[in-house]
Scaffold this active site. Structure first.
Site, PDB file in Angstrom:
ATOM      1  N   HIS A  56       0.830  -1.207   0.000  1.00  0.00           N
ATOM      2  CA  HIS A  56       0.000   0.000   0.000  1.00  0.00           C
ATOM      3  C   HIS A  56       0.861   1.252   0.000  1.00  0.00           C
ATOM      4  O   HIS A  56       0.623   2.203  -0.738  1.00  0.00           O
ATOM      5  CB  HIS A  56      -0.936   0.002   1.215  1.00  0.00           C
ATOM      6  CG  HIS A  56      -2.224  -0.703   0.951  1.00  0.00           C
ATOM      7  ND1 HIS A  56      -2.308  -2.076   0.844  1.00  0.00           N
ATOM      8  CD2 HIS A  56      -3.476  -0.231   0.744  1.00  0.00           C
ATOM      9  CE1 HIS A  56      -3.563  -2.406   0.591  1.00  0.00           C
ATOM     10  NE2 HIS A  56      -4.291  -1.308   0.519  1.00  0.00           N
ATOM     11  N   LYS A 113      -9.855  -7.911   8.030  1.00  0.00           N
ATOM     12  CA  LYS A 113     -10.530  -8.213   9.289  1.00  0.00           C
ATOM     13  C   LYS A 113     -10.398  -7.028  10.230  1.00  0.00           C
ATOM     14  O   LYS A 113      -9.444  -6.252  10.127  1.00  0.00           O
ATOM     15  CB  LYS A 113      -9.967  -9.483   9.937  1.00  0.00           C
ATOM     16  CG  LYS A 113      -8.526  -9.348  10.438  1.00  0.00           C
ATOM     17  CD  LYS A 113      -8.058 -10.618  11.112  1.00  0.00           C
ATOM     18  CE  LYS A 113      -6.603 -10.558  11.504  1.00  0.00           C
ATOM     19  NZ  LYS A 113      -6.351  -9.822  12.747  1.00  0.00           N
TER      20      LYS A 113
END
Lengths: 179, 280
Positions: A39, A104
């Site tokens: 990222h 999650k």
């Protein structure tokens, strides 16, 4: 648990807008792994005005870094990592048309809000069942950033990966609807 | 003086990290089964079923239980009558970690904190060594996942905070962690010593068999029960999807501290609570 919905990527706006927080979904088709270092590197590339190694328009990112594939297997163990660490980078990728994220845990309120504006969905997969989950991966193709080791971007072909909708396109948030 | 060759230590460490990553200890499995028996929410039951199924699949297929095969953490008790031969002691352990993560197809998860570039072999390990009487070496290997470690922390309370202060901090940490550390969790609590000793105690507390009460201090054994009840009443549940099982256990360890201090540390362990030990 409600009825299970089966989806295949790419996920269209029409399909996504029909999902609501709490829905159990089985995802099939291609998704891309990217987590912390990938990222950061993608956003640094955008800052320099460069194109990304993957066109994210309409795509799904799986916040995951698998274990190496032992001989005879397509992939090692794989499962979601905690999503909030990707929050500082996520809006930039949503701006490029990213439509789904599998991870999650809780995310920043502004990310949950941004899902609405971008008509994107945040899916949760169960953490710590990675041997079992590896059975849902039928193909692995390296895409970029091989020097990041396990954090490299790879294309995974999924066969019915079980997830739950945590954040939907209408502002629904599974964690907030819990007692 | 007993001589132990360094390469023996290397082979033992390698074996421990591979085994710990593939096989969940019986006490953890039992503790998850016990929680499954009292869950009534369908989604909580489903998550616990999948966790138990995963433990089976990992063992049968020799795959890691979790893709996060951890930072290599070791607690070593080195007998003072042992002489390690052939190489240096810590080097032998690091080599064992290297071989485990390469030959065992485990994920290499260690990187430079600033560049975030992977070291490529899962070293350096974090090694806590204690010199003890005797001529044996006890090695405990604990692959520790990043997600649960990230939800851990320490605080320096004022002595007046008392038991309530400990409880409030533990509950605050568990609430703040929510779904992130992959509940059901084991909560390790370290009290006393100084800042880093409290943290080490909180991590050592995780080495106890899941759900075993503190055997030395009845005050801690009582607080463990009380905290577990409060934590499981929070309703965070398996994977944070709601339910009765937020924690499998609370384990507390304590030692005396400075008259001015009251250090408390919380180390959170995910449901893939892995550790294996060997005595050489």
């Amino acid at each position: 648990m409600s009825k299970t919905i089966e989806l295949t990527t790419p996920l269209t706006d029409e399909v996504l807008s029909g999902l609501k927080a709490g829905d159990a979904v089985l995802i099939s088709g291609d998704v891309y792994t990217a987590r912390d270092a990938a990222h950061r590197r993608m956003v640094e590339a955008l800052d320099r005005g460069e194109a990304l190694p993957v066109d994210l328009k309409g795509k799904v990112i799986f916040y995951a870094a698998p274990t190496p594939a032992p001989p005879g297997k397509v992939i090692g163990s794989i499962g979601p990592t905690t999503s909030y660490r990707m929050d500082p980078f996520t809006k930039r990728l949503l701006d490029l048309g990213l439509k789904g994220m599998i991870g999650k845990g809780k995310r920043a309120p502004e990310i949950m809000e941004a899902l609405k504006a971008h008509r994107a969905v945040y899916f949760g997969a169960i953490g710590g069942i990675a041997a079992l989950m590896s059975r849902c991966i039928t193909k692995v193709e390296p895409i970029a950033y091989a020097d990041l080791g396990p954090e490299a971007i790879v294309k995974l072909t999924l066969n019915k990966l079980p997830v739950v909708v945590i954040g939907d396109t209408r502002g629904g948030n599974l964690y907030e609807s819990l007692p | 003086m007993r001589e132990i060759p360094a390469d023996k230590i290397t082979e033992i460490v390698k074996g421990l990290f591979i085994a710990a990553n593939l096989e969940l200890e019986e006490d953890v499995v039992k503790s998850i089964e016990d929680c499954r028996a009292v869950e009534d929410s369908p989604i909580a039951s489903h998550v616990l079923d999948k966790i138990l199924e995963n433990a089976q699949v990992a063992k049968e297929e020799s795959l890691p239980l979790c893709q996060d095969t951890g930072l290599a953490l070791l607690f070593v008790e080195l007998g003072q009558d042992v002489h390690v031969t052939g190489s240096d002691f810590h080097g032998a352990i690091e080599e064992g970690v290297r071989r485990a993560y390469a030959n065992g197809y485990l994920r290499k998860s260690i990187c430079d904190p600033l560049t975030r570039l992977n070291t490529g072999d899962n070293t350096p390990a974090v090694i806590h060594t204690e010199i003890v009487p005797g001529d044996k070496i006890r090695i405990i290997a604990m692959p520790k996942g990043g997600g649960s470690e990230n939800m851990s922390g320490a605080t320096m309370l004022v002595p007046a905070a008392g038991e309530e202060g400990i409880k409030n901090y533990v509950i605050e940490m568990v609430k703040k962690a929510g779904p992130n550390p992959c509940p059901p969790i084991i909560v390790g609590v370290g009290i006393g010593g100084d800042l880093e000793k409290a943290v080490i105690l909180s991590k050592k507390a995780l080495l106890r068999k899941a759900g075993e009460r503190n055997p030395r201090d009845p005050r801690l054994a009582r607080m463990e029960e009380e905290l577990l009840a409060v934590i499981n009443a929070l309703g965070i549940g398996p994977q944070g999807y709601g339910g009765r099982t937020t924690a499998l256990a609370v384990h507390m360890e304590m030692m005396p501290c400075h008259i001015a201090s009251f250090p408390v540390a919380v180390n959170i362990q995910c449901h893939v609570a892995r550790h294996k030990e060997a005595v050489i």
